[in-house]
Design a protein around this motif. Structure first.
Motif, short mmCIF file in Angstrom:
data_model
loop_
_atom_site.label_atom_id
_atom_site.label_comp_id
_atom_site.label_asym_id
_atom_site.label_seq_id
_atom_site.Cartn_x
_atom_site.Cartn_y
_atom_site.Cartn_z
N PHE A 163 -5.08 5.74 5.37
CA PHE A 163 -4.57 6.44 4.20
C PHE A 163 -3.36 5.70 3.67
CE2 PHE A 163 -1.51 9.53 2.41
CZ PHE A 163 -2.26 9.93 1.30
N ILE A 164 -3.35 5.39 2.37
CA ILE A 164 -2.22 4.70 1.73
C ILE A 164 -1.58 5.66 0.73
CG2 ILE A 164 -1.50 2.70 0.38
CD1 ILE A 164 -3.86 1.18 1.40
N ASP A 165 -0.29 5.91 0.91
CA ASP A 165 0.38 6.83 -0.02
C ASP A 165 0.77 6.08 -1.30
OD1 ASP A 165 2.75 5.42 0.41
OD2 ASP A 165 3.59 6.90 1.79
N GLN A 166 1.35 6.80 -2.23
CA GLN A 166 1.66 6.24 -3.54
C GLN A 166 2.81 5.25 -3.51
OE1 GLN A 166 1.87 10.26 -4.91
NE2 GLN A 166 0.30 9.95 -6.45
N ASP A 167 3.49 5.14 -2.36
CA ASP A 167 4.57 4.17 -2.20
C ASP A 167 4.13 2.92 -1.45
OD1 ASP A 167 6.53 5.80 -3.50
OD2 ASP A 167 6.61 7.03 -1.68
N GLY A 168 2.83 2.85 -1.06
CA GLY A 168 2.31 1.67 -0.40
C GLY A 168 2.33 1.71 1.11
N ASN A 169 2.81 2.80 1.73
CA ASN A 169 2.79 2.92 3.18
C ASN A 169 1.36 3.20 3.66
OD1 ASN A 169 5.76 2.88 3.90
ND2 ASN A 169 5.74 4.60 2.47
N ILE A 170 0.97 2.57 4.78
CA ILE A 170 -0.37 2.73 5.33
C ILE A 170 -0.27 3.55 6.62
CG2 ILE A 170 -2.38 1.52 6.25
CD1 ILE A 170 -1.62 -0.86 4.52
N TYR A 171 -1.14 4.56 6.74
CA TYR A 171 -1.11 5.47 7.89
C TYR A 171 -2.46 5.42 8.61
CZ TYR A 171 2.96 7.36 5.44
OH TYR A 171 4.17 7.50 4.81
N ILE A 172 -2.40 5.53 9.95
CA ILE A 172 -3.62 5.54 10.77
C ILE A 172 -3.84 6.94 11.33
CG2 ILE A 172 -4.84 4.50 12.71
CD1 ILE A 172 -3.05 2.06 12.42
N SER A 173 -3.16 7.26 12.43
CA SER A 173 -3.33 8.57 13.06
C SER A 173 -2.15 9.49 12.83
CB SER A 173 -3.56 8.42 14.57
OG SER A 173 -4.74 7.70 14.83
N SER A 174 -0.96 8.91 12.74
CA SER A 174 0.24 9.73 12.67
C SER A 174 0.82 9.70 11.27
CB SER A 174 1.28 9.21 13.68
OG SER A 174 1.82 7.99 13.23
N LEU A 175 1.92 10.43 11.09
CA LEU A 175 2.63 10.42 9.83
C LEU A 175 3.73 9.36 9.80
CD1 LEU A 175 2.90 14.22 8.94
CD2 LEU A 175 1.22 12.53 8.21
N SER A 176 3.74 8.49 10.82
CA SER A 176 4.60 7.30 10.80
C SER A 176 3.79 6.14 10.26
CB SER A 176 5.10 6.96 12.22
OG SER A 176 5.92 7.98 12.72
N PRO A 177 4.33 5.36 9.32
CA PRO A 177 3.56 4.26 8.73
C PRO A 177 3.19 3.22 9.77
CG PRO A 177 5.51 4.76 7.41
CD PRO A 177 5.66 5.51 8.69
N ALA A 178 2.03 2.62 9.58
CA ALA A 178 1.57 1.54 10.46
C ALA A 178 2.25 0.23 10.07
CB ALA A 178 0.06 1.39 10.38
N THR A 179 2.27 -0.71 11.01
CA THR A 179 2.74 -2.07 10.74
C THR A 179 1.55 -2.92 10.33
OG1 THR A 179 4.46 -1.81 12.43
CG2 THR A 179 3.95 -4.05 11.72
N VAL A 180 1.70 -3.68 9.26
CA VAL A 180 0.61 -4.51 8.76
C VAL A 180 0.80 -5.95 9.22
CG1 VAL A 180 -0.63 -5.31 6.72
CG2 VAL A 180 0.33 -3.01 6.76
N TYR A 181 -0.23 -6.49 9.88
CA TYR A 181 -0.25 -7.89 10.29
C TYR A 181 -1.23 -8.65 9.39
CZ TYR A 181 2.09 -7.06 14.84
OH TYR A 181 2.99 -6.75 15.82
N ILE A 182 -0.97 -9.93 9.19
CA ILE A 182 -1.91 -10.84 8.55
C ILE A 182 -2.26 -11.92 9.59
CG2 ILE A 182 -2.37 -12.43 6.66
CD1 ILE A 182 -1.96 -9.63 5.68
N ASN A 183 -3.53 -11.99 9.97
CA ASN A 183 -3.98 -12.93 11.01
C ASN A 183 -3.16 -12.80 12.28
OD1 ASN A 183 -6.10 -14.08 9.60
ND2 ASN A 183 -4.87 -15.73 8.75
N GLY A 184 -2.88 -11.55 12.67
CA GLY A 184 -2.16 -11.31 13.92
C GLY A 184 -0.67 -11.55 13.84
N ARG A 185 -0.13 -11.74 12.63
CA ARG A 185 1.29 -12.04 12.48
C ARG A 185 2.00 -10.90 11.76
NH1 ARG A 185 -0.16 -17.89 9.86
NH2 ARG A 185 -0.74 -18.98 11.79
N ASP A 186 3.06 -10.40 12.37
CA ASP A 186 3.89 -9.40 11.73
C ASP A 186 4.72 -10.10 10.66
OD1 ASP A 186 5.51 -7.35 10.97
OD2 ASP A 186 6.44 -7.03 12.93
N MET A 187 4.51 -9.71 9.39
CA MET A 187 5.16 -10.40 8.29
C MET A 187 6.59 -9.92 8.05
SD MET A 187 2.63 -12.32 7.59
CE MET A 187 3.01 -13.12 6.04
#
Length: 807
Positions: A163-187
């Motif tokens: 789930f992506i909110d209107q501010d661009g945060n991505i959520y998986i199971s909890s109401l804490s935003p997930a960390t987004v990696y690109i090719n296994g790298r935390d940007m």
């Protein structure tokens, strides 16, 4: 606690010794020599086929080999274990075959079917599930989602369970935003910067999406909301391929994109390049009513138009050095130019008498540009044929954002002279890290992993603001600001995985992270903060086959991990950003990190996740809050603060018809219940809220060349921080058709068909009592065109061997 290298190494050694002693007490497993023979329909050997064997009880254990000129390959496999054999070869269709090693049979013959002369009947990816479970992560195949998307951001929006909110945060199971990696790298990007990067990313550049709800000790501990790892394609198996793609979406305003990608692989060297140009236009409408007193209300109606042009380039090159070393260099460059215009009409009124106290119009124009570049080099050494390896990464990224703001307020009642102002800002970000990871696999089904990581992150922000115009233009000392931030994290981890008996997998690990954070506000006054601390983050994972249902394995998982959520630079920056004369946004340099203990139990059927229960127990939680100004009750400021503790319970269930037939569907239901306790504006806080979220994805094959897809989400009794949201959601549909021997794909799509992705909200915490409505330019009709050239039929074979350790 200040960092001491001696104590760091001492702790690492002690932890290593403890885990080594724990895992050394195990019985060995009997191995059996297995002979594979690969032939075609004419009973002729298929020479030099690529063979991958995956242990289905422990997918981290894989064996790879190239068959000889007679199509033969030998492996040593464990008795009483189940494996999945995956074979790829030029001019033949990809093949998967499950086997069970009992000892009564040691020779297996596998027959490959030739590829058709034309591509109109190639369906080699039809058996790939949309989602599958591999150990502690869910793998999403985005192929069907790509066809109806104009960017990588839209692919994530359409992924069931995200789930992506209107501010661009991505959520998986909890109401804490997930960390987004690109090719296994935390940007190490803010949600806004990451959203910009993903909106510039071509959708067909994505190979797969990995969702880690409870990451292992190998991953950074700063991921309490989980990790979403976007894995990009790195070329194809053989030859040169590429594609041209273009598309548009039309809502109230229109989006357009155009791009291409090229891939080359000669069997030893591989390279790729992606280019994408985008033009995005949208709007947001926000209506807010806030009580200033029991009988006084501030009403605001704001409309913002967003316009942006973007350019993205991704590139990579890889080479095999000898038989054991693989070297890959990859990077990307992006440029974004934006111009946003906002109009906000505000009035203050006495409710009992309908007496108008003030009426004014505020206009704000924000324009700017951003530039970002990142490069990384990965070197992997294969130590033995068991799958032991040594992986090293060096990564650097730089970004620069410039912005200009012009604002003015016209007073209609009472009649007053208009006021205005302007300002400019610039921030620069540098991020660098080095990692080294060692994985050792033994014959007695024991896997040991250890690694170290050093990272440094620097952020500089400066703003200059003025009020008035012409001769009356003077510096705004309250909003002129210079802020410097530095973060250094030193980390080490060790973990071990052991297969016990026939099908029990136990994985235990611990991560040690030393955090050093320094922030300094130079202008308008010197305010500094320093944080130095060292923390341990344990991890436990247990998995076991429970039973078989209709021939499918039912497997249970138990996972525990402790994590930390450090406030990012934009949360700490004390700069006050002007929204309108009644609302400011500011960071909080005194924010403390929050710690979460996550417990999850889940079940999968045939590697497809179906049910999960979990608990996130968070201490010292920080979240977005709104406080009313002490000196002027009509003015509020939005910031971040530590509030206390939160216990979040969640349950998730998935149901699906397996892919491969004419019709396929998956539906996900998730329930979250939060209980906050602490203090808000120095008053006791006790707040409970539960919400439901539903996701679905459905596809129907229409003939041999067309496919209809329907997907969407719905959230009931939603929550975002302390905002309570009315029900909202989105239904999206698309249909595609293939032409020119399946080289040309045309997709017609509609997003938010019923225009339901909007919500009413209310908040009643402390001195803030407000309600309103928010909606965006979400309903859009789109047309996407993609043309593949070269030997593109091999491209699909590449992703059949998932790069589980792509990070």
């Amino acid at each position: 606690m200040r960092f001491s290298m001696t104590s760091f190494l001492k702790r690492s050694f002690q932890l290593s010794a403890i885990l080594l002693l724990f895992f050394s007490y195990t019985s060995g497993a009997q191995e059996i020599q297995i002979h594979l023979k690969i032939i075609n329909e004419k009973k002729e050997p298929v020479p030099f086929a690529s063979v991958n064997i995956l242990n289905r009880q422990d997918s981290t254990r894989q064996l790879n080999k190239i068959a000889d000129s007679l199509g033969k390959a030998d492996f040593k496999l464990e008795k009483d274990s189940r494996y999945l054999i995956r074979i790829s070869s030029v001019d033949y269709q990809y093949k998967e075959s499950p086997i069970s090693i009992s000892g009564s049979k040691n020779t297996y013959t596998l027959t490959l079917e030739p590829l058709p002369k034309t591509l109109n009947t190639v369906t080699i990816t039809s058996s790939k599930p949309l989602m599958r479970q591999e150990d502690d992560k869910t793998i999403v195949d985005p192929e069907n989602l790509v066809a109806m998307s104009t960017s990588g951001y839209e692919v994530l929006e359409k992924t069931p369970g995200l789930f992506i909110d209107q501010d661009g945060n991505i959520y998986i199971s909890s109401l804490s935003p997930a960390t987004v990696y690109i090719n296994g790298r935390d940007m190490k990007m803010s949600a806004e910067d990451m959203a910009t990067l993903l909106k510039n990313l071509p959708p067909n550049a994505i190979s797969k999406i990995e969702i880690l709800r409870t990451p292992s000790a190998k991953y950074d501990a700063g991921s309490s909301g989980g990790i979403v790892n976007v894995v990009l394609k790195r070329g194809v198996k053989i030859g040169k391929t590429g594609s041209l793609h273009a598309g548009l979406q039309q809502g109230t305003y229109g989006n357009r994109f155009l791009g291409f990608n090229l891939n080359n692989n000669d069997g030893k060297k591989n390279s790729y390049i992606n280019l994408n140009f985008g033009n995005r236009n949208s709007f947001e409408s926000l209506v807010t009513n806030r009580f200033l007193a029991a009988d006084t209300m501030l009403s605001q109606s704001a409309g913002t138009k967003y316009a942006a042009h973007s350019l993205y380039a991704g590139y990579g090159i890889g080479d095999s050095l000898g038989r054991n070393w693989d070297i890959n260099l990859s990077g990307n460059i992006s440029f974004n130019n934006s111009n946003n215009l906002s109009n906000n009409e505000s009035s203050i009124q006495k409710l009992s008498s309908s007496l108008l106290l003030t009426d004014n119009l505020n206009q704000v124009n924000n324009s700017g540009n951003s530039f970002a570049v990142s490069n990384g080099i990965d070197g992997k050494m294969k130590i033995d044929t068991m799958g032991s390896e040594w992986d090293n990464t060096i990564f650097y990224s730089y970004s620069r954002n410039k912005s200009d703001q012009v604002f003015s307020t016209d007073y209609f009642f009472p009649t007053l002279p208009a006021n205005s102002g302007d300002g400019s800002g610039e921030n620069k970000r540098n991020f660098f890290y080095i990692t080294s990871d060692l994985k050792l696999k033994t014959k007695n089904r024991l896997t040991l992993e250890s690694g170290i990581k050093f990272s440094i992150h620097r952020f500089e922000n400066s703003t200059n603001y003025f009020t008035g115009a012409g001769a009356n233009r003077i510096k705004d000392i309250y909003r002129t600001n210079t802020f410097h931030y530095k973060e250094n994290i030193n980390a080490g981890y060790i973990q071990g995985s052991q297969t016990l008996g026939k099908d029990i997998i136990l994985k235990m690990g611990v991560r040690l992270e030393n955090t050093n954070m320094e922030g300094q506000q130079v202008i308008p006054e010197d305010t500094s903060f320093n944080i130095h601390r060292t923390d341990l983050f344990p991890y436990v994972y247990l998995s076991k086959n429970i039973m078989k249902i209709a021939g499918y394995d039912l497997r249970a998982y138990l996972v525990y991990r402790r994590t930390i959520n450090r406030p990012s630079y934009n949360f700490l920056n004390p700069f006050s950003r002007y929204v309108d004369q009644y609302l400011y946004e500011t960071g909080n340099p005194s924010l403390r990190p929050q710690f979460t203990r996550n417990y999850e139990a889940n079940i999968s059927i045939d590697e497809r996740p179906v049910f999960a229960l979990g608990l996130n127990d968070t201490k010292d939680i920080f979240t977005n809050v709104i406080y009313q100004s002490d000196s002027n009750h009509s003015v509020a400021y939005r910031t971040y603060d530590n509030l206390g503790s939160n216990k979040e319970f969640y349950a998730r269930m998935l149901g699906a018809i397996p892919p491969g037939k004419k019709y396929f569907f998956v539906i996900v239901a998730q329930y979250n219940h939060n209980f906050y306790s602490g203090q808000y504006e120095n008053r006791p806080l006790s707040y409970k809220k539960g919400s439901w979220t539903f996701f679905t994805y459905q596809s129907l094959k229409v003939g041999k060349r067309s496919q209809f897809s329907l997907h969407g989400f719905m959230r009931l009794k939603g929550q975002q921080q302390f905002y309570e949201l009315s029900p909202f959601g989105s239904i999206n549909a698309s249909i595609n058709r293939k032409f020119l021997k399946d080289k040309l794909t045309v997709t017609l799509s509609v997003v938010d068909l019923f225009f339901t992705n909007k919500n009413n909200f209310k908040i009643s915490q402390g001195s803030i009592d407000a309600f309103g409505q928010r909606q965006t330019d979400s309903r859009r009709v789109g047309l996407n065109i993609r043309y593949n050239f070269g030997i593109s039929k091999k491209e699909k074979e590449k992703d059949k061997f998932p790069d589980i350790d792509s990070q």
